[in-house]
Design an enzyme around this catalytic site. Structure first.
Site, mmCIF file in Angstrom:
data_model
loop_
_atom_site.group_PDB
_atom_site.id
_atom_site.type_symbol
_atom_site.label_atom_id
_atom_site.label_comp_id
_atom_site.label_asym_id
_atom_site.label_seq_id
_atom_site.Cartn_x
_atom_site.Cartn_y
_atom_site.Cartn_z
ATOM 1 N N CYS A 147 41.077 31.980 64.052
ATOM 2 C CA CYS A 147 41.324 32.251 62.866
ATOM 3 C C CYS A 147 42.400 32.631 61.974
ATOM 4 O O CYS A 147 43.107 31.739 61.343
ATOM 5 C CB CYS A 147 43.030 33.976 63.647
ATOM 6 S SG CYS A 147 43.061 35.324 63.215
ATOM 7 N N CYS B 190 47.867 47.399 53.750
ATOM 8 C CA CYS B 190 48.058 48.541 55.077
ATOM 9 C C CYS B 190 49.765 48.672 55.086
ATOM 10 O O CYS B 190 50.107 47.542 56.163
ATOM 11 C CB CYS B 190 47.187 47.974 55.936
ATOM 12 S SG CYS B 190 45.117 47.665 55.314
#
Ligand code: SAH
Length: 374
Positions: free
Chosen positions: A118, A129
């Site tokens: 990742c 967010c």
């Protein structure tokens, strides 16, 4: 004092140029003045991206004098590892220190049938967010193509995962799900991914790279046409009212536009679906009615839904949905025909799980107030 002089001379010498992240044409143009041309460029490409060479002396296919000259002028991008943490579940997280002192994180998640790396696309993130730790980091810049690829190459070194394309490779998949919004750094992400896809080098297939976006609608079409990897959408809500609140980019690109861009994404079929990520926030977006709305909303898109139990971080304002709630929610979606895996949180003990990444660049920054205007 000769030693001091040597240090001064070193400080004055220009930093070696990076070869990693250059496309073949630029690589050829860069190396032509150093006598490397034609098939030699392809050879060097293979040394770097297939065999994992990170210095010139060992490149025996290149004449000795040329190797010395190259070593004087160029470097083969690796990132400096500031720290490495290994979770009790085998997940590894590296904190890399970049040339300007910024820090980024990369996570390796081993599973029985795959190993996923990742990677980050930006230092920090501008999206804010509400449930994401990275969004609370204020310093943001785009990573260069070299820094994006550097995360892959350095992780491959650490995992002893060379040469690149072999059946038992440890990193089988790459996901752009680390820090940052990849579609806000389109050109560098594209450049890095095209190199990762190159069959004479790292050799990842398009099916094994996934780009995740919170919904930068105008760039989704270009991502499909110009990079062509799997798409994941951080959806997290089934109506604009909730999504505006928890994923603020929705105020700019509302759900209707986001879903239209998904429908238009190239070569979608049941074997190649869009992944919709949905973070399970207790009492916010986890009711049965939300699951039914989600099923209806995605009915005309080949979709897979990835439920992510919310991962808390220090100071976060949400709670994870209960296991029973997540189970119910997944059941409704599976009954409606959607593959709905629940993502097991990995590496929680080292804050490596989704949304927990946050390097400490900001701390360094507080001690350097001059940067505040940036
Ligand atoms: N900016 C891109 C890439 C980041 S992907 C994007 O938004 O898609 C990181 C994924 O983890 C996103 O789906 C994100 O919404 C999710 N996530 C963020 N914070 C989380 C948290 N605290 N718990 C679980 N998932 C989280």
């Amino acid at each position: 004092m000769p030693e001091a002089l040597t240090d001064q001379a070193k400080a004055a010498a220009p930093a070696p140029a990076q070869l990693v992240g250059l496309d073949r044409e630029t690589l050829a143009a860069t190396l032509a003045p150093h006598g490397l041309k034609g098939y030699r460029i392809g050879q060097l490409w293979q040394q770097i991206y297939r065999l994992g060479a990170n210095e010139f002396p060992a490149m025996t296919t290149i004449a000795k004098a040329a190797r010395a000259d190259l070593a004087d002028h160029f470097a083969i991008g690796r990132l400096a590892i500031e720290s490495e943490q290994i979770s009790k579940d085998g997940t590894r997280k590296w904190l890399y220190k970049l040339a300007d002192g910024s820090l980024v994180e990369t996570v390796y998640i081993p599973e029985t049938d795959r190993g996923t790396l990742c990677i980050s696309s930006q230092v920090g993130c501008t999206l804010n967010c509400r449930f994401c730790h990275t969004g609370t980091q204020r310093l943001v810049r785009n990573l260069t193509a070299e820094e994006i690829l550097g995360q892959v190459l350095t992780a491959k070194d650490a995992l002893d995962d060379w040469p690149a394309p072999r059946p038992d490779r440890k990193i089988t998949n790459i996901v752009l799900m680390g820090m940052g919004e990849p579609l806000y750094n389109f050109e560098n992400v594209k450049q890095a991914m095209l190199i990762a896809l190159d069959g004479e080098g790292l050799g990842f297939s398009r099916r094994r790279i996934t780009l995740s976006t919170a919904g930068v609608v105008p760039m989704i079409e270009r991502a499909g046409a110009e990079i062509g990897v799997n798409l994941a959408i951080s959806l997290h809500a089934t109506n604009n009212e909730i999504r505006d609140r928890i994923v603020p980019i929705n105020r700019k690109y509302p759900l209707e536009e986001l879903l239209a861009a998904c429908r238009a994404y190239p070569t979608l079929n049941n074997a190649r679906r869009i992944t919709f990520e949905y973070v399970m926030l207790r009492d916010v977006n986890d009711l049965d009615e939300h699951a039914h709305a989600l099923a209806a909303m995605l009915s005309d898109i080949p979709a897979k839904i990835n439920l992510i139990p919310f991962n808390p971080w220090p100071g976060s304002a949400f709670e994870r949905s209960t296991a029973a709630r997540i189970h119910n929610f997944a059941g409704i979606l599976m009954d409606a025909g959607y593959p709905t895996p629940v993502r097991t949180p990995r590496g929680e003990d080292i804050l490596a799980a989704c949304g927990q990444l946050k390097s400490t660049t900001e701390k360094a920054r507080r001690t350097r107030p001059g940067l505040d205007a940036a």
